[in-house]
Design an enzyme around this catalytic site. Structure first.
Site, PDB file in Angstrom:
ATOM      1  N   ARG A 189       0.813  -1.223   0.000  1.00 41.48           N
ATOM      2  CA  ARG A 189       0.000   0.000   0.000  1.00 41.48           C
ATOM      3  C   ARG A 189       0.846   1.273   0.000  1.00 41.48           C
ATOM      4  O   ARG A 189       0.491   2.282   0.606  1.00 41.48           O
ATOM      5  CB  ARG A 189      -0.973   0.013   1.190  1.00 41.48           C
ATOM      6  CG  ARG A 189      -1.954  -1.156   1.175  1.00 41.48           C
ATOM      7  CD  ARG A 189      -2.838  -1.136  -0.086  1.00 41.48           C
ATOM      8  NE  ARG A 189      -3.670  -2.332  -0.162  1.00 41.48           N
ATOM      9  CZ  ARG A 189      -3.366  -3.423  -0.885  1.00 41.48           C
ATOM     10  NH1 ARG A 189      -2.232  -3.465  -1.576  1.00 41.48           N
ATOM     11  NH2 ARG A 189      -4.179  -4.455  -0.925  1.00 41.48           N
ATOM     12  N   SER A 219     -11.569  -0.403   2.050  1.00 38.49           N
ATOM     13  CA  SER A 219     -11.016  -0.865   3.332  1.00 38.49           C
ATOM     14  C   SER A 219     -10.475   0.334   4.102  1.00 38.49           C
ATOM     15  O   SER A 219      -9.609   1.051   3.608  1.00 38.49           O
ATOM     16  CB  SER A 219      -9.885  -1.868   3.094  1.00 38.49           C
ATOM     17  OG  SER A 219     -10.375  -3.026   2.457  1.00 38.49           O
ATOM     18  N   GLU A 262      -5.944   3.089   6.139  1.00 37.83           N
ATOM     19  CA  GLU A 262      -5.569   2.947   4.737  1.00 37.83           C
ATOM     20  C   GLU A 262      -6.093   4.138   3.952  1.00 37.83           C
ATOM     21  O   GLU A 262      -5.490   4.580   2.989  1.00 37.83           O
ATOM     22  CB  GLU A 262      -6.134   1.644   4.161  1.00 37.83           C
ATOM     23  CG  GLU A 262      -5.653   1.344   2.756  1.00 37.83           C
ATOM     24  CD  GLU A 262      -5.930  -0.089   2.341  1.00 37.83           C
ATOM     25  OE1 GLU A 262      -6.551  -0.280   1.291  1.00 37.83           O
ATOM     26  OE2 GLU A 262      -5.517  -1.008   3.071  1.00 37.83           O
TER      27      GLU A 262
END
Length: 304
Positions: free
Chosen positions: A177, A227, A297
């Site tokens: 990520r 998410s 996130e």
């Protein structure tokens, strides 16, 4: 910042229809929350983008680059300075053999349908991710065992002086990520991805399988940013949240999704502060129970 002056300067670069003053950011992010941006501008060419960057740097104006806002939470006070949106105004792509050249604003879902028609495999994991190529590269987006670093061959970037560079896959420093874009001011212009020839029915079946899993397990009918928390090493954020007894926890218009605990959703009337407060409750509860501090996130930006 003198909004009227900057607006007039921007009119020399882009058409009036592509500049907005005091634009509500909730119209531009999938969470559907967020106060106004002083100015929002949508360039349609690399030259326009370069000229905008040079102008706001010369005038010492703060700025933010966004795609289609699928991984952002903008606070209720909005964004000071200029928001540069690179989305459907910057979304061309072309397929040559097994290589696809894609502009930063192209939606992954649209590219996914096109590569399916050309019987190219390798893009299946990305076809259901609700974002643009630029955002996907910035966070090395992934799903179902695949991620952007697996298919990217090169990326075309612009720096804050308007200079253009081409980075290799290795130079992009892809990680979980994150990428070099996570810690620099480079702006994605486009990328070339390399896929493999495959079988149409097999590729379609995989895409449909991934889509079905999303529809079944994720709260796609409510505004969210996907998410909400990163996966802690050795754990799953959703499982930790569920095991903390937080499924369905609601704070005004914000809720830990009943369908998937890894998602914080907007029930329709939430403010950014409601979502942020709920996220804090989730993080502190999970940390108290398991000794694990979840990390967002979703990117949180703007003023209170």
């Amino acid at each position: 910042m003198n909004k009227e002056y900057i607006y007039k300067c921007l009119l020399n670069i882009v058409d009036e229809e592509n500049i907005k003053i005091d634009e509500p950011m909730k119209k531009h992010v999938s969470f559907r929350v967020g106060g106004p941006a002083d100015i929002l501008v949508k360039p349609t060419t690399e030259k326009q983008l370069s000229d905008i960057i040079k102008l706001i740097k010369k005038e010492n104006v703060p700025y933010l680059i966004i795609g289609n806002g699928s991984n952002l939470l903008i606070k209720d006070g909005g964004i000071r300075g200029v928001v540069i949106e690179i989305s459907n105004n910057f979304n061309h792509f072309e397929i040559e053999g097994n290589k696809v050249k894609i502009q930063a604003g192209a939606l992954l879902s649209v590219v996914g349908k096109a590569v399916l028609r050309e019987e190219l495999k390798g893009f299946e994991f990305a076809a259901g991710i609700p974002g643009t190529l630029g955002g996907a590269l910035a966070m090395n987006a992934g799903a179902y065992g695949g991620e952007m670093k697996d298919i990217v061959r090169s990326v075309k970037l612009m720096d804050t002086d308007g200079n253009i560079f081409e980075f290799t896959n290795e130079e992009m420093q892809f990680g979980y990520r994150r990428s070099i874009l996570s810690k620099t001011d480079y702006i994605v212009l486009s990328a070339e991805v390399e896929l493999e020839k495959g079988n149409y029915e097999e590729i379609k079946a995989t895409m449909m399988d991934f889509t079905q899993r999303r529809v079944t397990k994720q709260p796609l009918s409510l505004p969210s940013a996907g998410s909400t928390f990163k996966r802690p090493e050795g754990h799953f954020a959703g499982k930790l949240i569920e095991d903390s007894g937080l499924r369905g926890l609601t704070l005004r218009g914000a809720q830990v999704s009943e369908k998937h605990c890894g998602f914080v959703v907007n029930l329709g009337n939430a403010k950014a502060k409601d979502l942020l407060e709920l996220m804090y409750v989730v993080k502190s509860t999970v940390n108290a129970k398991f000794g694990i501090m979840l990390e967002e996130e979703v990117k949180i930006l703007g003023e209170d």
